[in-house]
Scaffold this active site. Structure first.
Site, PDB file in Angstrom:
ATOM      1  N   HIS A  64       1.377   2.980   3.819  1.00 12.70           N
ATOM      2  CA  HIS A  64       2.156   4.002   4.691  1.00 12.70           C
ATOM      3  C   HIS A  64       3.316   3.681   5.610  1.00 12.70           C
ATOM      4  CE1 HIS A  64      -1.064   2.743   7.024  1.00 12.70           C
ATOM      5  NE2 HIS A  64      -0.760   3.414   8.349  1.00 12.70           N
ATOM      6  N   HIS A  66       3.701   3.095   8.836  1.00 15.24           N
ATOM      7  CA  HIS A  66       3.306   2.614  10.279  1.00 15.24           C
ATOM      8  C   HIS A  66       4.018   0.958  10.096  1.00 15.24           C
ATOM      9  CE1 HIS A  66       0.501   5.941  11.198  1.00 15.24           C
ATOM     10  NE2 HIS A  66       1.595   6.146  11.752  1.00 15.24           N
ATOM     11  N   ASP A  68       2.761  -1.563  11.625  1.00 16.62           N
ATOM     12  CA  ASP A  68       1.787  -2.760  11.267  1.00 16.62           C
ATOM     13  C   ASP A  68       1.501  -2.580   9.718  1.00 16.62           C
ATOM     14  OD1 ASP A  68       0.306  -0.084  11.888  1.00 16.62           O
ATOM     15  OD2 ASP A  68      -1.480  -1.086  12.120  1.00 16.62           O
ATOM     16  N   HIS A  69       2.302  -1.932   9.036  1.00 18.90           N
ATOM     17  CA  HIS A  69       2.005  -1.879   7.518  1.00 18.90           C
ATOM     18  C   HIS A  69       3.349  -2.237   6.868  1.00 18.90           C
ATOM     19  CE1 HIS A  69      -2.027  -0.519   7.853  1.00 18.90           C
ATOM     20  NE2 HIS A  69      -1.496  -0.057   8.965  1.00 18.90           N
ATOM     21  N   HIS A 122      -3.730  10.682   7.572  1.00 20.49           N
ATOM     22  CA  HIS A 122      -3.271   9.643   8.617  1.00 20.49           C
ATOM     23  C   HIS A 122      -1.799   9.814   8.833  1.00 20.49           C
ATOM     24  CE1 HIS A 122      -3.417   6.292  10.898  1.00 20.49           C
ATOM     25  NE2 HIS A 122      -2.409   5.390  10.087  1.00 20.49           N
ATOM     26  N   ASP A 141      -4.983   2.698   5.960  1.00 15.57           N
ATOM     27  CA  ASP A 141      -5.775   3.458   7.136  1.00 15.57           C
ATOM     28  C   ASP A 141      -5.951   4.812   6.733  1.00 15.57           C
ATOM     29  OD1 ASP A 141      -4.777   1.137   8.415  1.00 15.57           O
ATOM     30  OD2 ASP A 141      -3.331   2.496   9.626  1.00 15.57           O
ATOM     31  N   HIS A 179      -7.877  -2.610   8.616  1.00 14.10           N
ATOM     32  CA  HIS A 179      -8.340  -3.055  10.010  1.00 14.10           C
ATOM     33  C   HIS A 179      -9.731  -3.383  10.175  1.00 14.10           C
ATOM     34  CE1 HIS A 179      -4.291  -2.009  11.515  1.00 14.10           C
ATOM     35  NE2 HIS A 179      -4.469  -0.790  11.010  1.00 14.10           N
TER      36      HIS A 179
END
Ligand code: ZN
Ligand code: FE
Length: 263
Positions: A64, A66, A68-69, A122, A141, A179
């Site tokens: 996805h 975001h 942090d990805h 999400h 996530d 995570h």
């Protein structure tokens, strides 16, 4: 050989912690050497993992959009010439995307095949990668150990739908999530199902692992079915804790998610 490698099929998995509480993954076909990073939390962390393994990067498989990805996408593509594969529904929000995929598509990493599942909730475009033959799923996530992602862009009904797709996978499927949220998830879960002996044993194990700074990931789908409250809206104890005995499962799920936000 990395301990996360499936010795029967030769799919190598290298897991590494990065950022605050993220895991990055390299997956590689031992025979051809073809290698993919599942998400790119940071270019530096993925590059360090490539240096440590001696592997060369061919693909990034994004779950996805975001940061942090996907934060490492551009730099990894520039540095390695890798192709970026990501969700069709998030096409415009995945930096550097080359190939879009969606529900039912197959991504080949050498001889190994990952089946794409759409798992909105999400984010609206979230996907997961299921390596059926290799008994591994990379859940981003959507599903965490004893938890699930926050509903930033989807409804409880969408997320419950997505989680049911994952819940149906074989018990031995290893769950590689993005995570290390397991310990907090576990203590939340225990508040709702104090009588669940599988959950109690898992929380003890997780507390022990975290006190030694060791990962609790991967989990297995079988263990998640026994311990993850977001896969257990049909648990009578969970329903009673929420005051929702006999309620529709999607309502039980929604209330569990709402309470987790406040935990
Ligand atoms: Zn996310
Ligand atoms: Fe994340």
């Amino acid at each position: 050989m990395d301990p996360l490698t499936n010795p029967a099929t030769g799919l190598e998995v290298h897991q590494f912690p990065c950022l605050e509480d993220s895991y990055g993954y390299l997956v590689r076909d031992r025979e051809s050497g073809i290698c993919a990073a599942v998400d790119a939390p940071s270019a530096a962390a993925v590059e360090a993992a490539l240096a440590a393994t001696g592997w060369t990067l061919d693909f990034v498989l994004n779950t996805h959009h975001h940061p942090d990805h996907t934060g490492g996408n551009f730099e990894l593509k520039a540095g390695t010439g890798c192709q970026i594969i990501g969700p069709r529904a998030d096409n415009a929000r995945i930096p550097g995307i080359d190939v879009v995929v969606g529900d039912g598509d197959i991504v080949a990493i050498g001889r190994h095949r990952a089946r794409v599942l759409d798992t909105p909730g999400h984010t609206r475009g979230h996907i997961v990668y299921v390596f059926d033959a290799d008994e591994a799923v990379f859940t981003g996530d959507t599903l965490f150990s004893m938890g699930c992602g926050r509903l930033f862009e989807g409804t409880p009904a969408q997320m419950w739908d997505s989680l049911q797709k994952l819940r149906a996978l074989p018990a031995q499927t290893r769950v590689f999530c993005a995570h290390e949220y397991t310990q907090k998830n576990g203590h939340f879960a225990l508040g709702l199902e104090p009588g669940n002996r599988h959950l109690l044993a898992r929380v003890r194990e997780v507390d022990q692992l975290r006190s030694l700074d060791m990962p609790t990931v991967p989990s297995t789908l079988g263990l998640e079915r026994l311990t993850n409250p977001f896969l257990r809206p049909d648990s009578p104890e969970l329903q009673a804790s929420l005051g929702l005995s006999g309620a529709p499962l999607v309502e039980v799920f929604a209330e569990t998610r709402r309470r987790r936000n406040e935990f």
